[in-house]
Scaffold this motif. Sequence first.
Motif, PDB file in Angstrom:
ATOM      1  N   ALA A  82       0.818  -1.216   0.000  1.00 58.20           N
ATOM      2  CA  ALA A  82       0.000   0.000   0.000  1.00 58.20           C
ATOM      3  C   ALA A  82       0.848   1.260   0.000  1.00 58.20           C
ATOM      4  CB  ALA A  82      -0.933  -0.004   1.208  1.00 58.20           C
ATOM      5  N   ARG A  83       2.085   1.142   0.409  1.00 58.59           N
ATOM      6  CA  ARG A  83       2.969   2.318   0.423  1.00 58.59           C
ATOM      7  C   ARG A  83       3.372   2.759  -0.980  1.00 58.59           C
ATOM      8  NH1 ARG A  83       5.114  -0.358   5.187  1.00 58.59           N
ATOM      9  NH2 ARG A  83       6.748  -1.405   3.962  1.00 58.59           N
ATOM     10  N   ASP A  84       3.308   1.840  -1.940  1.00 61.63           N
ATOM     11  CA  ASP A  84       3.812   2.139  -3.284  1.00 61.63           C
ATOM     12  C   ASP A  84       2.786   1.959  -4.392  1.00 61.63           C
ATOM     13  OD1 ASP A  84       6.497   2.613  -2.319  1.00 61.63           O
ATOM     14  OD2 ASP A  84       6.656   0.437  -2.066  1.00 61.63           O
ATOM     15  N   HIS A  85       1.540   1.655  -4.040  1.00 63.47           N
ATOM     16  CA  HIS A  85       0.525   1.393  -5.062  1.00 63.47           C
ATOM     17  C   HIS A  85      -0.773   2.130  -4.749  1.00 63.47           C
ATOM     18  CE1 HIS A  85       3.321  -1.981  -5.555  1.00 63.47           C
ATOM     19  NE2 HIS A  85       2.934  -1.989  -6.816  1.00 63.47           N
ATOM     20  N   ASP A  86      -1.530   2.400  -5.810  1.00 64.88           N
ATOM     21  CA  ASP A  86      -2.837   3.032  -5.631  1.00 64.88           C
ATOM     22  C   ASP A  86      -3.876   2.029  -5.152  1.00 64.88           C
ATOM     23  OD1 ASP A  86      -2.018   5.612  -6.688  1.00 64.88           O
ATOM     24  OD2 ASP A  86      -2.017   4.654  -8.668  1.00 64.88           O
ATOM     25  N   ILE A  87      -3.774   0.804  -5.664  1.00 63.40           N
ATOM     26  CA  ILE A  87      -4.758  -0.236  -5.351  1.00 63.40           C
ATOM     27  C   ILE A  87      -4.047  -1.524  -4.985  1.00 63.40           C
ATOM     28  CG2 ILE A  87      -6.647  -1.658  -6.274  1.00 63.40           C
ATOM     29  CD1 ILE A  87      -7.281   0.670  -8.182  1.00 63.40           C
ATOM     30  N   VAL A  88      -4.494  -2.159  -3.901  1.00 60.96           N
ATOM     31  CA  VAL A  88      -4.047  -3.504  -3.551  1.00 60.96           C
ATOM     32  C   VAL A  88      -5.281  -4.402  -3.622  1.00 60.96           C
ATOM     33  CG1 VAL A  88      -2.991  -4.995  -1.818  1.00 60.96           C
ATOM     34  CG2 VAL A  88      -2.234  -2.614  -2.046  1.00 60.96           C
ATOM     35  N   LEU A  89      -5.199  -5.414  -4.459  1.00 64.32           N
ATOM     36  CA  LEU A  89      -6.324  -6.313  -4.722  1.00 64.32           C
ATOM     37  C   LEU A  89      -5.988  -7.688  -4.177  1.00 64.32           C
ATOM     38  CD1 LEU A  89      -9.076  -6.363  -6.275  1.00 64.32           C
ATOM     39  CD2 LEU A  89      -7.787  -7.104  -8.275  1.00 64.32           C
ATOM     40  N   ILE A  90      -6.801  -8.194  -3.246  1.00 64.60           N
ATOM     41  CA  ILE A  90      -6.535  -9.476  -2.597  1.00 64.60           C
ATOM     42  C   ILE A  90      -7.480 -10.537  -3.140  1.00 64.60           C
ATOM     43  CG2 ILE A  90      -6.365 -10.702  -0.393  1.00 64.60           C
ATOM     44  CD1 ILE A  90      -6.198  -7.928   0.975  1.00 64.60           C
ATOM     45  N   ASP A  91      -6.906 -11.642  -3.607  1.00 61.48           N
ATOM     46  CA  ASP A  91      -7.700 -12.796  -4.033  1.00 61.48           C
ATOM     47  C   ASP A  91      -7.699 -13.794  -2.885  1.00 61.48           C
ATOM     48  OD1 ASP A  91      -9.161 -14.576  -5.556  1.00 61.48           O
ATOM     49  OD2 ASP A  91      -7.402 -15.403  -6.564  1.00 61.48           O
ATOM     50  N   SER A  92      -8.839 -13.932  -2.224  1.00 64.05           N
ATOM     51  CA  SER A  92      -8.912 -14.762  -1.020  1.00 64.05           C
ATOM     52  C   SER A  92      -9.374 -16.177  -1.357  1.00 64.05           C
ATOM     53  CB  SER A  92      -9.860 -14.135   0.004  1.00 64.05           C
ATOM     54  OG  SER A  92     -11.180 -14.114  -0.499  1.00 64.05           O
ATOM     55  N   PRO A  93      -9.056 -17.142  -0.488  1.00 66.36           N
ATOM     56  CA  PRO A  93      -9.409 -18.532  -0.781  1.00 66.36           C
ATOM     57  C   PRO A  93     -10.849 -18.861  -0.381  1.00 66.36           C
ATOM     58  CG  PRO A  93      -8.206 -18.432   1.270  1.00 66.36           C
ATOM     59  CD  PRO A  93      -8.257 -17.032   0.741  1.00 66.36           C
ATOM     60  N   PRO A  94     -11.480 -19.801  -1.080  1.00 69.20           N
ATOM     61  CA  PRO A  94     -12.770 -20.308  -0.622  1.00 69.20           C
ATOM     62  C   PRO A  94     -12.564 -21.376   0.454  1.00 69.20           C
ATOM     63  CG  PRO A  94     -12.176 -21.389  -2.659  1.00 69.20           C
ATOM     64  CD  PRO A  94     -11.071 -20.396  -2.348  1.00 69.20           C
ATOM     65  N   THR A  98     -10.344 -18.875   8.330  1.00 66.84           N
ATOM     66  CA  THR A  98      -9.340 -18.021   8.958  1.00 66.84           C
ATOM     67  C   THR A  98      -8.680 -17.108   7.947  1.00 66.84           C
ATOM     68  OG1 THR A  98      -8.905 -19.666  10.665  1.00 66.84           O
ATOM     69  CG2 THR A  98      -7.227 -17.984  10.320  1.00 66.84           C
ATOM     70  N   GLU A  99      -8.230 -17.671   6.812  1.00 69.38           N
ATOM     71  CA  GLU A  99      -7.569 -16.875   5.790  1.00 69.38           C
ATOM     72  C   GLU A  99      -8.529 -15.860   5.176  1.00 69.38           C
ATOM     73  OE1 GLU A  99      -7.168 -20.020   6.257  1.00 69.38           O
ATOM     74  OE2 GLU A  99      -5.016 -20.436   6.289  1.00 69.38           O
ATOM     75  N   ALA A 100      -9.771 -16.280   4.947  1.00 66.71           N
ATOM     76  CA  ALA A 100     -10.761 -15.355   4.390  1.00 66.71           C
ATOM     77  C   ALA A 100     -11.017 -14.199   5.352  1.00 66.71           C
ATOM     78  CB  ALA A 100     -12.054 -16.105   4.094  1.00 66.71           C
ATOM     79  N   LYS A 101     -11.075 -14.490   6.630  1.00 69.75           N
ATOM     80  CA  LYS A 101     -11.297 -13.444   7.636  1.00 69.75           C
ATOM     81  C   LYS A 101     -10.147 -12.440   7.628  1.00 69.75           C
ATOM     82  CE  LYS A 101     -13.060 -14.680  11.529  1.00 69.75           C
ATOM     83  NZ  LYS A 101     -13.254 -15.241  12.895  1.00 69.75           N
ATOM     84  N   ILE A 102      -8.916 -12.926   7.516  1.00 72.56           N
ATOM     85  CA  ILE A 102      -7.753 -12.040   7.468  1.00 72.56           C
ATOM     86  C   ILE A 102      -7.823 -11.144   6.242  1.00 72.56           C
ATOM     87  CG2 ILE A 102      -5.240 -11.991   7.166  1.00 72.56           C
ATOM     88  CD1 ILE A 102      -5.167 -14.605   8.817  1.00 72.56           C
ATOM     89  N   ALA A 103      -8.192 -11.719   5.100  1.00 77.24           N
ATOM     90  CA  ALA A 103      -8.267 -10.959   3.862  1.00 77.24           C
ATOM     91  C   ALA A 103      -9.361  -9.905   3.920  1.00 77.24           C
ATOM     92  CB  ALA A 103      -8.505 -11.904   2.684  1.00 77.24           C
ATOM     93  N   VAL A 104     -10.496 -10.246   4.491  1.00 76.84           N
ATOM     94  CA  VAL A 104     -11.596  -9.298   4.628  1.00 76.84           C
ATOM     95  C   VAL A 104     -11.212  -8.183   5.586  1.00 76.84           C
ATOM     96  CG1 VAL A 104     -13.937  -9.026   5.553  1.00 76.84           C
ATOM     97  CG2 VAL A 104     -13.420 -10.907   3.987  1.00 76.84           C
ATOM     98  N   ARG A 105     -10.592  -8.534   6.678  1.00 76.16           N
ATOM     99  CA  ARG A 105     -10.203  -7.555   7.701  1.00 76.16           C
ATOM    100  C   ARG A 105      -9.220  -6.525   7.150  1.00 76.16           C
ATOM    101  NH1 ARG A 105      -8.231 -10.621  12.665  1.00 76.16           N
ATOM    102  NH2 ARG A 105     -10.467 -11.118  12.788  1.00 76.16           N
ATOM    103  N   ALA A 106      -8.397  -6.939   6.192  1.00 73.21           N
ATOM    104  CA  ALA A 106      -7.380  -6.038   5.630  1.00 73.21           C
ATOM    105  C   ALA A 106      -7.951  -5.057   4.619  1.00 73.21           C
ATOM    106  CB  ALA A 106      -6.274  -6.864   4.975  1.00 73.21           C
ATOM    107  N   ALA A 107      -9.205  -5.256   4.196  1.00 74.24           N
ATOM    108  CA  ALA A 107      -9.767  -4.505   3.076  1.00 74.24           C
ATOM    109  C   ALA A 107     -10.605  -3.310   3.518  1.00 74.24           C
ATOM    110  CB  ALA A 107     -10.617  -5.434   2.216  1.00 74.24           C
ATOM    111  N   GLY A 108     -10.772  -2.392   2.568  1.00 70.77           N
ATOM    112  CA  GLY A 108     -11.718  -1.303   2.742  1.00 70.77           C
ATOM    113  C   GLY A 108     -13.040  -1.609   2.062  1.00 70.77           C
ATOM    114  N   LEU A 109     -13.016  -2.600   1.159  1.00 65.49           N
ATOM    115  CA  LEU A 109     -14.225  -3.044   0.459  1.00 65.49           C
ATOM    116  C   LEU A 109     -14.057  -4.508   0.097  1.00 65.49           C
ATOM    117  CD1 LEU A 109     -16.958  -2.243  -0.990  1.00 65.49           C
ATOM    118  CD2 LEU A 109     -15.584  -1.965  -3.065  1.00 65.49           C
ATOM    119  N   VAL A 110     -15.133  -5.279   0.248  1.00 67.54           N
ATOM    120  CA  VAL A 110     -15.144  -6.681  -0.158  1.00 67.54           C
ATOM    121  C   VAL A 110     -16.042  -6.828  -1.375  1.00 67.54           C
ATOM    122  CG1 VAL A 110     -15.669  -9.057   0.513  1.00 67.54           C
ATOM    123  CG2 VAL A 110     -14.782  -7.455   2.214  1.00 67.54           C
ATOM    124  N   VAL A 111     -15.481  -7.337  -2.452  1.00 68.08           N
ATOM    125  CA  VAL A 111     -16.239  -7.597  -3.670  1.00 68.08           C
ATOM    126  C   VAL A 111     -16.614  -9.079  -3.674  1.00 68.08           C
ATOM    127  CG1 VAL A 111     -16.129  -7.695  -6.185  1.00 68.08           C
ATOM    128  CG2 VAL A 111     -15.151  -5.746  -4.958  1.00 68.08           C
TER     129      VAL A 111
END
Length: 212
Positions: A82-94, A98-111
Amino acid sequence: MAATVITVAQQKGGAGKTTLAAHLAVAFTAMKKSVAVVDIDPQQSLTAWYRLREERLGDAGAGVLASQIKGWRTKNEVDRLARDHDIVLIDSPPHMETEAKIAVRAAGLVVVPVQPSPMDVWATRPTLELAAAEKVPALIVLNRVPPRGNLAETMIAEVGRLGAQVARSRIGNRVVFAAALSEGRAVGEVQPRSKAAKEIAALAREILKAAG
């Protein structure tokens, strides 16, 4: 730089999550945004696409930066990117809470991509509940929508009752999405004037607006 962090999440497999993430990443670069994608799905499909993209286009031509990591490292990796990019896009696992929760928690929006079928609509609730529990807004995206069909229209109406915002932009069920990825590209690069490319571009704009 205060990056926009977006997680693409769907605990039901087969919703087209990774395909959507790859096409959105390239669409964001076409909007003159610097983009990093973080792949925490054990299948590593997004990473495989990115490596093919690098091979075909070179580092400079790839346009995005990909990082394949374990779920528990997501927060630190997102903060770094995030320090060097405009957008960080996370592809989370189905299927990995636990991993999905971490990915959601790190986001400002969940698609949340959803196919207009009964099983997909019913299976979307846990993902929306996870986003609500983490207090992260969710945007439902109707994905792989057939051109016509009474069942599809019925399911689209059901999606509207799930209690989350539904994107106006819909993504059709088109072979070109997979065909483009098989070349390490995105639909906006192989068929820039196609309806598919216009759908992705419209969705990318809508997502950035929803993310604030």
